[in-house]
Write a protein that holds these residues in place. Structure first.
Motif, PDB file in Angstrom:
ATOM      1  N   HIS A  31       2.243   1.733  -3.370  1.00 55.69           N
ATOM      2  CA  HIS A  31       1.217   1.826  -4.428  1.00 55.69           C
ATOM      3  C   HIS A  31       1.322   0.678  -5.439  1.00 55.69           C
ATOM      4  CE1 HIS A  31       0.389   5.630  -2.639  1.00 55.69           C
ATOM      5  NE2 HIS A  31       1.632   6.017  -2.850  1.00 55.69           N
ATOM      6  N   VAL A  32       1.554  -0.525  -4.937  1.00 54.96           N
ATOM      7  CA  VAL A  32       1.579  -1.694  -5.840  1.00 54.96           C
ATOM      8  C   VAL A  32       0.539  -2.736  -5.399  1.00 54.96           C
ATOM      9  CG1 VAL A  32       3.983  -1.379  -6.573  1.00 54.96           C
ATOM     10  CG2 VAL A  32       3.500  -2.784  -4.556  1.00 54.96           C
ATOM     11  N   GLU A  33      -0.571  -2.251  -4.781  1.00 55.09           N
ATOM     12  CA  GLU A  33      -1.599  -3.186  -4.272  1.00 55.09           C
ATOM     13  C   GLU A  33      -2.140  -4.104  -5.360  1.00 55.09           C
ATOM     14  OE1 GLU A  33      -1.710   0.211  -3.868  1.00 55.09           O
ATOM     15  OE2 GLU A  33      -3.137   0.717  -2.298  1.00 55.09           O
ATOM     16  N   SER A  34      -2.137  -3.621  -6.616  1.00 58.58           N
ATOM     17  CA  SER A  34      -2.727  -4.441  -7.676  1.00 58.58           C
ATOM     18  C   SER A  34      -1.937  -5.729  -7.898  1.00 58.58           C
ATOM     19  CB  SER A  34      -2.861  -3.655  -8.979  1.00 58.58           C
ATOM     20  OG  SER A  34      -1.604  -3.176  -9.362  1.00 58.58           O
TER      21      SER A  34
ATOM     22  N   LYS B 283       0.847  -1.207   0.000  1.00 52.45           N
ATOM     23  CA  LYS B 283       0.000   0.000   0.000  1.00 52.45           C
ATOM     24  C   LYS B 283       0.871   1.241   0.000  1.00 52.45           C
ATOM     25  CE  LYS B 283      -4.016  -2.258   1.958  1.00 52.45           C
ATOM     26  NZ  LYS B 283      -4.615  -2.793   3.180  1.00 52.45           N
ATOM     27  N   SER B 284       1.923   1.228   0.809  1.00 53.48           N
ATOM     28  CA  SER B 284       2.729   2.448   0.842  1.00 53.48           C
ATOM     29  C   SER B 284       3.532   2.620  -0.453  1.00 53.48           C
ATOM     30  CB  SER B 284       3.611   2.502   2.085  1.00 53.48           C
ATOM     31  OG  SER B 284       4.398   1.363   2.146  1.00 53.48           O
TER      32      SER B 284
END
Ligand code: 3SL
Length: 243
Positions: A208-211, A205-206
């Motif tokens: 920005h690669v949650e996908s 999450k930090s």
């Protein structure tokens, strides 16, 4: 009957090394190294060389390899690829050779080199992998790469999922495998939901690669079996048709 054992962290690996040369090891770094490797093979990479440092990957780059390096979840500056499965597309990696270093996954592969055979574990080919291990019939060590020697949920969940499949022809040795199976049964109805509390998902999450999480939890989209042998990861049928 062949036995299934589970190593919950690289720090515990030395406790399982006796007789390693007669066992199959499955190296597990679900988020993301071993999943990314399986995606790369599904997309036609010709070989991958896991190395310990970015410097070693850079040296192989001068010999025709694409150099991939990840540390702390991020692509190391100056490297063409990091460790996101989304970057290992057919267009980028098809028929290419890749030298890769990651924080935990490549380290666990290198640590396992003395095993009879070292398999690369992922949900994307879990059923084909289980079938191969059952057919082979040797004892299996499920080796969770963890995070910097610490336990993690996602690798343990996968160990439980694979162990559950292996119970079709093997028996459990030791409580770590029983715990992994229990964890998987707790989480199996919604793996992504369960893993929201995992520390590495927090890192995703930090960064920005949650996908990447959904990709790493896809089941059975591949039947290709990457194995690590003599310093190189290749598909099983390349290494030897005999198991
Ligand atoms: O630890 C590793 O080898 C990596 O898989 C970590 S990350 O998912 O790229 O952050």
């Amino acid at each position: 009957m062949a036995k299934i054992e589970t190593v919950l962290s690289p720090a515990l690996f030395h406790l399982y090394e006796e007789g390693l040369h007669e066992k199959n090891v499955v190296v597990i770094d679900i988020l993301r190294a071993t999943t990314t490797m399986c995606v790369a093979f599904e997309n036609g990479v010709s070989e991958m060389v896991p190395v310990s440092t970015p410097e070693e990957a850079a040296i192989l780059h001068t010999k025709g390899y694409i150099a991939a390096a990840e540390r702390h979840g991020e692509t190391v500056s100056g490297f063409e690829l990091g460790n996101s499965p989304q970057d290992y597309t057919r267009e980028r990696v098809g028929n290419k050779k890749i030298a890769i270093t990651t924080t935990n996954g490549t380290r666990a592969l290198v640590m396992s080199a003395a095993a009879k055979r070292v398999y690369v574990g992922s949900f994307i080919h879990i059923s084909a992998l289980a079938e191969t291990l059952l057919k082979d019939g040797r004892d299996v060590l499920l080796f969770c790469a963890g995070w910097k020697d610490k336990f993690n949920l996602e690798d343990t969940l996968f160990a439980g999922a694979l162990a559950q499949k292996l119970l079709a022809g093997m028996t459990v040795e030791g409580d770590s495998t029983l715990a992994a199976i229990d964890l998987y049964q707790t989480a199996s109805a919604d793996l992504a939901g369960y893993l929201q509390k995992a520390s590495h998902v927090g890192r995703f999450k930090s960064l920005h690669v949650e996908s990447d999480l959904d990709i790493c939890l896809r089941m059975d989209i591949s039947t290709k079996i990457p194995v690590f042998s003599k310093g190189v990861i290749n598909l099983l049928h390349h290494e030897s048709a005999h198991i």
